[in-house]
Design an enzyme around this catalytic site. Structure first.
Site, PDB file in Angstrom:
ATOM      1  N   TYR A  98     113.106  98.847 -22.946  1.00 40.74           N
ATOM      2  CA  TYR A  98     112.516  97.614 -23.452  1.00 40.74           C
ATOM      3  C   TYR A  98     111.224  98.051 -24.142  1.00 40.74           C
ATOM      4  O   TYR A  98     110.436  98.807 -23.572  1.00 40.74           O
ATOM      5  CB  TYR A  98     112.142  96.625 -22.345  1.00 40.74           C
ATOM      6  CG  TYR A  98     113.196  96.317 -21.323  1.00 40.74           C
ATOM      7  CD1 TYR A  98     114.550  96.285 -21.642  1.00 40.74           C
ATOM      8  CD2 TYR A  98     112.831  96.024 -20.008  1.00 40.74           C
ATOM      9  CE1 TYR A  98     115.506  95.991 -20.690  1.00 40.74           C
ATOM     10  CE2 TYR A  98     113.781  95.715 -19.045  1.00 40.74           C
ATOM     11  CZ  TYR A  98     115.113  95.705 -19.387  1.00 40.74           C
ATOM     12  OH  TYR A  98     116.043  95.408 -18.439  1.00 40.74           O
ATOM     13  N   CYS A 132     108.183  97.311 -21.922  1.00 33.71           N
ATOM     14  CA  CYS A 132     108.190  97.733 -20.519  1.00 33.71           C
ATOM     15  C   CYS A 132     107.128  98.816 -20.337  1.00 33.71           C
ATOM     16  O   CYS A 132     107.122  99.806 -21.075  1.00 33.71           O
ATOM     17  CB  CYS A 132     109.567  98.271 -20.141  1.00 33.71           C
ATOM     18  SG  CYS A 132     109.603  99.270 -18.642  1.00 33.71           S
ATOM     19  N   PHE A 167     106.783 101.138 -18.176  1.00 30.97           N
ATOM     20  CA  PHE A 167     107.344 102.438 -17.812  1.00 30.97           C
ATOM     21  C   PHE A 167     108.015 103.102 -19.014  1.00 30.97           C
ATOM     22  O   PHE A 167     107.933 104.314 -19.190  1.00 30.97           O
ATOM     23  CB  PHE A 167     108.330 102.272 -16.651  1.00 30.97           C
ATOM     24  CG  PHE A 167     107.701 101.658 -15.432  1.00 30.97           C
ATOM     25  CD1 PHE A 167     106.832 102.385 -14.639  1.00 30.97           C
ATOM     26  CD2 PHE A 167     107.945 100.339 -15.096  1.00 30.97           C
ATOM     27  CE1 PHE A 167     106.233 101.822 -13.525  1.00 30.97           C
ATOM     28  CE2 PHE A 167     107.348  99.770 -13.984  1.00 30.97           C
ATOM     29  CZ  PHE A 167     106.494 100.507 -13.192  1.00 30.97           C
ATOM     30  N   CYS A 168     108.656 102.290 -19.853  1.00 30.32           N
ATOM     31  CA  CYS A 168     109.226 102.822 -21.096  1.00 30.32           C
ATOM     32  C   CYS A 168     108.114 103.264 -22.045  1.00 30.32           C
ATOM     33  O   CYS A 168     108.230 104.295 -22.724  1.00 30.32           O
ATOM     34  CB  CYS A 168     110.096 101.768 -21.767  1.00 30.32           C
ATOM     35  SG  CYS A 168     111.473 101.187 -20.755  1.00 30.32           S
TER      36      CYS A 168
END
Length: 392
Positions: free
Chosen positions: A114, A117, A119-120
């Site tokens: 995403y 996101c 973490f992304c």
């Protein structure tokens, strides 16, 4: 016998009293008995027994389920979940390609993500910092059909081309550690390094079972430290990377989804920056924005309570950012990593970049001094400054 005789006479007398007598036209006396239908009432005892039995059945079933689940968790604790090597690449078209003209790593990567996101965003930040090219597959955050091929139902997933197929790498911190370890010593292949990050079954602090990559913050140096690095700064880097995941990231959601209006505004920005109009049909965008904004507004309230944030969640965001900045100032350097950002700088920057277009981020810049550090890291990432380390 006398008692029985008296009881029989009592019954006869009772029956007599229940009868009514009248004299007809012929002077004959007749009797009649009026039958009164008793009202239909609930049998309290029967209902009580049935209710008790149902309660015992439901309670017993639930207890059996919980005991079975606990036994299964105990049995699985310490076991390793294997990551299956894919023979072929999933037939999911890339949303876009990020090409770095200075990439000399030879890595062929596809990032399922995403765009917003945190973490992304961390993974993208590391790849961009080192000047590594990669393909991006934008995943619908509600339907997630783009990762239907994977038993791991979260993002990011980094799919890496290896000799015998494609190696899926899960968990942002593990991905970053593995890529950094490979860049430090390219004699280690990605598929070999993946074996050093086993996914182990554990029970968390609340007693819930899950699989976790225990050593996901550790870099693999093959018994030889990189130049200009010490055990102390490696340990500090690991500590602050963990802080970014376990503390700092948890103040984001309650802030960007603070009110229902702010939540909708955040999701509209997600749609713009993620190019949803290009990747997803109209009905999917409407679904994601409306369902996502409402759901995350509610979840944000739960996260506020779970992580014990202040009533004014903005203040919790400012507090954590100031805590980070104080520790950098204590070092007397521009970055936590010194004169150049280390993996902890890139992690915190990546987390913040995921909310760059939100009101919460603008308020953070206005009410703290995070902007100077953030802009300094941004310059390093945008110019692929980490690629210089790879050429040394």
């Amino acid at each position: 016998m006398a008692v029985a005789h008296k009881f029989a006479r009592f019954l006869q007398r009772t029956r007599f009293l229940n009868k009514n007598y009248y004299t007809n036209e012929n002077g004959c006396t007749r009797s009649f008995c009026t039958m009164i239908q008793q009202p239909k009432t609930l049998n309290i005892k029967r209902i009580g027994v049935i209710s008790a039995a149902a309660g015992v059945l439901v309670g017993g079933t639930y207890a059996y389920y919980k005991i079975g689940k606990a036994r299964k968790s105990i049995d699985l604790e310490g076991t390793q979940q294997e990551t299956v090597l894919l023979k072929y690449k999933p037939p999911i078209p890339s949303s876009r390609r990020v090409i770095s003209p200075i990439d000399t790593t030879g890595l062929k990567l596809t990032l399922f993500q995403y765009q917003t996101c945190p973490f992304c965003s961390k993974v993208r930040t590391v790849l961009d910092y080192y000047g590594i090219s990669y393909d991006v597959v934008e995943v619908n955050p509600v339907l997630r059909k783009e990762i239907g091929w994977s038993p791991y139902k979260k993002v990011p997933i980094l799919l890496t081309k290896v000799d015998e197929g494609y190696q899926p790498l899960n968990d942002s911190s593990m991905i970053i550690s593995l890529i950094a370890s490979h860049l430090y010593d390219k004699s280690y292949k990605v598929e070999d390094l993946a074996n050093f990050y086993p996914n182990i079954g554990i029970l968390d602090e609340e007693g819930n079972f899950k699989f976790e990559i225990i050593n996901k913050y550790f870099l693999m140096f093959n018994n030889q430290l990189p130049k200009n690095r010490t055990i102390n700064d490696i340990t500090e880097e690991r500590k602050w990377r963990k802080w970014a995941d376990e503390v700092f990231v948890h103040v984001l959601s309650p802030n960007v989804y603070r009110t229902i209006d702010e939540s909708y505004k955040t999701f509209r920005w997600f749609s713009d920056v993620g190019n949803w109009e290009e990747y997803f049909p109209l009905w999917e965008r409407i679904l994601v924005v409306n369902v996502g904004a409402t759901a995350m507004w509610l979840i944000g309230k739960k996260l506020k309570k779970k992580h014990r944030l202040k009533n004014d969640v903005r203040q919790s965001l400012y507090d954590e950012a100031n805590f980070w900045l104080r520790n950098i100032r204590a070092r007397g350097t521009t970055f936590m990593g010194g004169n150049k950002p280390d993996l902890s700088d890139l992690a915190v920057y990546g987390v913040l970049k995921s909310i760059e277009g939100c009101d919460a981020f603008q308020d953070l810049r206005a009410n703290t001094k995070i902007g100077d550090w953030y802009d300094a890291v941004k310059e390093q990432v945008d110019t692929h400054a980490g690629s210089m380390k790879l050429r040394n």
